[in-house]
Design an enzyme around this catalytic site. Sequence first.
Site, PDB file in Angstrom:
ATOM      1  N   HIS A   1      -3.814  -5.248  -0.072  1.00 53.66           N
ATOM      2  CA  HIS A   1      -3.492  -5.794   1.254  1.00 53.66           C
ATOM      3  C   HIS A   1      -3.523  -7.321   1.262  1.00 53.66           C
ATOM      4  O   HIS A   1      -4.584  -7.923   1.450  1.00 53.66           O
ATOM      5  CB  HIS A   1      -4.483  -5.260   2.294  1.00 53.66           C
ATOM      6  CG  HIS A   1      -4.290  -3.825   2.620  1.00 53.66           C
ATOM      7  ND1 HIS A   1      -3.598  -3.393   3.737  1.00 53.66           N
ATOM      8  CD2 HIS A   1      -4.662  -2.698   1.969  1.00 53.66           C
ATOM      9  CE1 HIS A   1      -3.582  -2.069   3.769  1.00 53.66           C
ATOM     10  NE2 HIS A   1      -4.221  -1.623   2.698  1.00 53.66           N
ATOM     11  N   CYS A  21       0.823  -1.207   0.000  1.00 55.66           N
ATOM     12  CA  CYS A  21       0.000   0.000   0.000  1.00 55.66           C
ATOM     13  C   CYS A  21       0.865   1.268   0.000  1.00 55.66           C
ATOM     14  O   CYS A  21       1.469   1.579  -1.017  1.00 55.66           O
ATOM     15  CB  CYS A  21      -0.973  -0.038   1.184  1.00 55.66           C
ATOM     16  SG  CYS A  21      -2.360   1.118   1.012  1.00 55.66           S
ATOM     17  N   GLU A  23      -2.552  -9.220   3.529  1.00 59.73           N
ATOM     18  CA  GLU A  23      -2.870  -9.725   4.874  1.00 59.73           C
ATOM     19  C   GLU A  23      -4.383  -9.753   5.107  1.00 59.73           C
ATOM     20  O   GLU A  23      -4.839 -10.226   6.150  1.00 59.73           O
ATOM     21  CB  GLU A  23      -2.184  -8.883   5.948  1.00 59.73           C
ATOM     22  CG  GLU A  23      -2.890  -7.613   6.355  1.00 59.73           C
ATOM     23  CD  GLU A  23      -2.847  -6.526   5.299  1.00 59.73           C
ATOM     24  OE1 GLU A  23      -3.649  -5.574   5.397  1.00 59.73           O
ATOM     25  OE2 GLU A  23      -2.018  -6.609   4.352  1.00 59.73           O
TER      26      GLU A  23
END
Length: 398
Positions: A359, A269, A361
């Site tokens: 993202h 990001c 994660e």
Amino acid sequence: MTTETTPSEASTRPAVLVLADGNTYRGLAFGAEGNAFGEAVFTTAMTGYQETMTDPSYHKQMVVMTAPQIGNTGWNDEDNESREDKIWIAGLIIRDLSHTVSNWRARRSLEEEMISQGLVGIKHVDTRAIVRHLRNYGSIKAGVFTGEDALLDTEELVRRVEQQEDMEGANLSADVSLDTPQILEPTGEVKATVVAYDMGIKSNTPRNLLARGMRTVLVPANYPFEKAMEFNPDGVFISNGPGDPATADEMVGIVQQFLDKDVPIFGICFGNQILGRAFGMNTYKLKFGHRGVNIPVKNHVQGHIEITAQNHGFALEGEAGQEFDTAYGPALVTHTCLNDGVVEGVALKSGRAFSVQYHPEAAAGPNDANPLFDQFAELVAEDIAAKSTAGSSSNEQN
């Protein structure tokens, strides 16, 4: 936990969302009393409002939820994505607030948590109309006014809204970053040590690094290169975070020092924008940004498509598959968004440094991109093995 809630006196307080262009949307206040200011943005996620609200990348942003009903799963103690469980959004804008909390992990309602943390919200507004306006005209300064302030003249409210800082040109990473380094140890064998720059890191990111045996040294934004090298890192990670990447000159310079030393680098990001700038790329502000957990991205290196979680209002300039020269070797644009062609990833062709705009994660979101953590772990492991082999050869020659 299942609890029935009854409307309180607070639920009848008037509230108004005011945009800097003069558009107003009247509804009812919920959460804490007072007024709130920030940039109005929207997320297309149908789930994960708790993770969204505690994501430091949303600092100084008023979030419009496109899902029509919010709060049905309440608030738990496990899904927060920030240190000390802090809510980072500036305000919450929703259609309807669920009257029932129903989830086995819930410990309290959404509104109870908002009151506890002083977060102002507005409900019973037409979020479809608000989102359409933001899509047509772009993210914009906004304010939510409650109680007596909601009844003030619109011109006065617009004046207050316009007084706040623009997101473009805002340097916000220091607001959300930790103050001093923190070392996190994996539960099993330590396979490597990674310095992770906290530009506004989400809690699930260190968990992914630790799960792969990487001791994770969290350091503040702009932590000096020389001090970071004292931890003898096998790799460097640059996290997500809020603000305009064009203001991150100091962090870009630090990343360039790691590139000069050929240290493996992985960015997410804001980290993608910083690495891109370190390669010599430019950034710009998107009209209304990418925020949601259902955004398609094409990997131009492997040829497959991932559904991703995203939260960014700025992006790198570039085109799909573009190759370009850097001071550290040839690089390329590895990923782009299938909705609008925005750059979603860059990398050195050597593979020594790479980053993505989305993202992997998740939290909340799909897990399509989670193998990127494996890619980083493998890169670091290969680097450690190569150094060990080189060291053994040198000892034999001596």
